[in-house]
Scaffold this active site. Structure first.
Site, PDB file in Angstrom:
ATOM      1  CG  HIS A 122      -1.970  -1.108   1.117  1.00 28.90           C
ATOM      2  ND1 HIS A 122      -2.716  -1.541   2.184  1.00 28.90           N
ATOM      3  CD2 HIS A 122      -2.353  -1.881   0.066  1.00 28.90           C
ATOM      4  CE1 HIS A 122      -3.512  -2.529   1.785  1.00 28.90           C
ATOM      5  NE2 HIS A 122      -3.304  -2.750   0.509  1.00 28.90           N
TER       6      HIS A 122
ATOM      7  N   GLY B 192      -1.252  -9.106  12.609  1.00 31.95           N
ATOM      8  CA  GLY B 192      -1.803  -7.768  12.856  1.00 31.95           C
ATOM      9  C   GLY B 192      -2.592  -7.181  11.715  1.00 31.95           C
TER      10      GLY B 192
HETATM   11  N1  APR Z   1      -0.560  -7.189  17.583  1.00 35.03           N
HETATM   12  C1  APR Z   1      -1.152  -7.857  16.557  1.00 35.03           C
HETATM   13  N2  APR Z   1      -2.339  -7.485  16.012  1.00 35.03           N
HETATM   14  C2  APR Z   1      -2.944  -6.388  16.548  1.00 35.03           C
HETATM   15  C3  APR Z   1      -2.396  -5.649  17.609  1.00 35.03           C
HETATM   16  C4  APR Z   1      -1.144  -6.086  18.132  1.00 35.03           C
HETATM   17  N3  APR Z   1      -0.563  -5.428  19.146  1.00 35.03           N
HETATM   18  N4  APR Z   1      -3.254  -4.604  17.904  1.00 35.03           N
HETATM   19  C5  APR Z   1      -4.291  -4.701  17.025  1.00 35.03           C
HETATM   20  N5  APR Z   1      -4.105  -5.784  16.231  1.00 35.03           N
HETATM   21  C6  APR Z   1      -4.951  -6.270  15.135  1.00 35.03           C
HETATM   22  C7  APR Z   1      -6.411  -5.953  15.243  1.00 35.03           C
HETATM   23  O1  APR Z   1      -7.077  -6.993  15.976  1.00 35.03           O
HETATM   24  C8  APR Z   1      -6.823  -5.954  13.763  1.00 35.03           C
HETATM   25  O2  APR Z   1      -7.166  -7.277  13.343  1.00 35.03           O
HETATM   26  O3  APR Z   1      -4.507  -5.580  13.987  1.00 35.03           O
HETATM   27  C9  APR Z   1      -5.560  -5.522  13.045  1.00 35.03           C
HETATM   28  C10 APR Z   1      -5.623  -4.101  12.510  1.00 35.03           C
HETATM   29  O4  APR Z   1      -6.592  -4.083  11.497  1.00 35.03           O
HETATM   30  P1  APR Z   1      -6.791  -2.753  10.611  1.00 35.03           P
HETATM   31  O5  APR Z   1      -6.784  -1.566  11.513  1.00 35.03           O
HETATM   32  O6  APR Z   1      -7.946  -3.023   9.713  1.00 35.03           O
HETATM   33  O7  APR Z   1      -5.444  -2.629   9.773  1.00 35.03           O
HETATM   34  P2  APR Z   1      -5.046  -3.444   8.480  1.00 35.03           P
HETATM   35  O8  APR Z   1      -5.535  -4.847   8.533  1.00 35.03           O
HETATM   36  O9  APR Z   1      -3.588  -3.241   8.292  1.00 35.03           O
HETATM   37  O10 APR Z   1      -5.844  -2.655   7.317  1.00 35.03           O
HETATM   38  C11 APR Z   1      -5.551  -3.081   6.001  1.00 35.03           C
HETATM   39  O11 APR Z   1      -6.801  -1.306   5.085  1.00 35.03           O
HETATM   40  O12 APR Z   1      -7.399   0.710   5.622  1.00 35.03           O
HETATM   41  C12 APR Z   1      -6.651   0.038   4.694  1.00 35.03           C
HETATM   42  O13 APR Z   1      -4.689   0.606   3.558  1.00 35.03           O
HETATM   43  C13 APR Z   1      -5.210   0.425   4.835  1.00 35.03           C
HETATM   44  O14 APR Z   1      -3.294  -1.025   4.940  1.00 35.03           O
HETATM   45  C14 APR Z   1      -4.579  -0.789   5.482  1.00 35.03           C
HETATM   46  C15 APR Z   1      -5.533  -1.903   5.095  1.00 35.03           C
END
Ligand code: APR
Length: 255
Positions: A120, A196
């Site tokens: 991304h 994560g």
């Molecule tokens: N360790 C591991 N996982 C964690 C932690 C931690 N300390 N804290 C939170 N999480 C998990 C949450 O449970 C959730 O499943 O991380 C995940 C974060 O999810 P999102 O906020 O949706 O982030 P992400 O999956 O990276 O989003 C994907 O979506 O919004 C677009 O481009 C953006 O790259 C992003 C993509």
């Protein structure tokens, strides 16, 4: 406090040569970098990232979008890689580790990981919105804390068009080179770690799904279930820092 790791998850890692790691915002949460869907705090609290990270927002208010990304780059610049980032870098002593991240921060690289594809994009790769030339101007350096709501984006020295953040916005395609290197990382994987991520954004989330469909062991580290939990061979309820360092300890590879 360690994490309970299933023996056959540790065994799958021990047997593996190539470990492909798919990371999301949760990977950087323990570095103090808010996950994408966490409510932002402070200056930007009232803004919904999903509304700013769009071509439409850039077209209508480039100064707001540029300021927001400069603020995010500054936050990352002040943050440090956590034990999870360092565990993945340590793993390179005994395995080939190929990281495909959805994150736009540089914490994997700063921890020492040598193969990182940014599906991304990156906060640290601004480019001209017209001629796509990478921009290295001092006004894109994250040292300068941005506290204004609007900062006019710099002009490209080659064509004078506005410089844009080097991240992928909703509705935009993924960078070809990052996609190709991520796809091949999954092709050569002996085991896949999913760390994560909520696993709700495609096409990125399709990469671990395809590996699972080929029978590659998938080990997830997330305190919560995610949309990828269903395809994981093991879904370990642990954070990135706790889970990954426990895995390294179990492998006896941690430094
Ligand atoms: N360790 C591991 N996982 C964690 C932690 C931690 N300390 N804290 C939170 N999480 C998990 C949450 O449970 C959730 O499943 O991380 C995940 C974060 O999810 P999102 O906020 O949706 O982030 P992400 O999956 O990276 O989003 C994907 O979506 O919004 C677009 O481009 C953006 O790259 C992003 C993509």
């Amino acid at each position: 406090m360690g994490a309970e790791l299933p023996d056959d998850a540790v065994e799958a890692m021990r047997r593996a040569e190539v470990v492909t790691v798919f990371t999301g915002a949760g990977m950087s949460a323990e570095s103090g970098v808010a996950t994408f869907r966490d409510v932002e705090t402070g200056l930007w609290q009232r803004f919904d990232p999903a509304q700013i990270a769009t071509p439409e927002a850039w077209a209508s208010d480039p100064g707001l979008v540029w300021a927001w990304y400069q603020w995010r780059a500054h936050i990352v610049h002040e943050a440090a890689p956590n034990r999870g980032h360092r565990a993945l870098a340590d793993l390179e002593r005994t395995h080939t580790v190929l990281i495909a991240t959805q994150n736009v921060d540089d914490l994997h690289e700063r921890a020492g990981s040598s193969s990182v594809s940014h599906l991304h994009g990156s906060l640290f790769a601004p480019r001209c919105s017209n001629c796509a030339r990478p921009y290295q101007g001092i006004d894109a350096e994250p040292e300068q804390a941005v506290h204004e709501l609007r900062v006019e984006p710099p002009a490209c020295p080659a064509c004078l068009s506005p410089v844009r953040p080097g991240v992928v916005w909703f509705g935009e395609g993924l960078p070809d080179d990052a996609w190709r290197s991520a796809a091949s990382a999954f092709t050569f994987a002996d085991v896949v770690l999913v760390v994560g991520t909520s696993g709700v954004v495609y096409p990125a989330a399709g990469l671990p799904e395809r590996a699972a469909a080929r029978g590659i062991p998938v080990i997830e580290f997330n305190p919560e279930p995610s949309a990828l939990t269903g395809i994981a061979t093991h879904s370990i309820r642990a954070s990135a820092a706790v889970g990954l360092s426990a895995m390294l300890d179990a492998l006896g590879a941690s430094g």
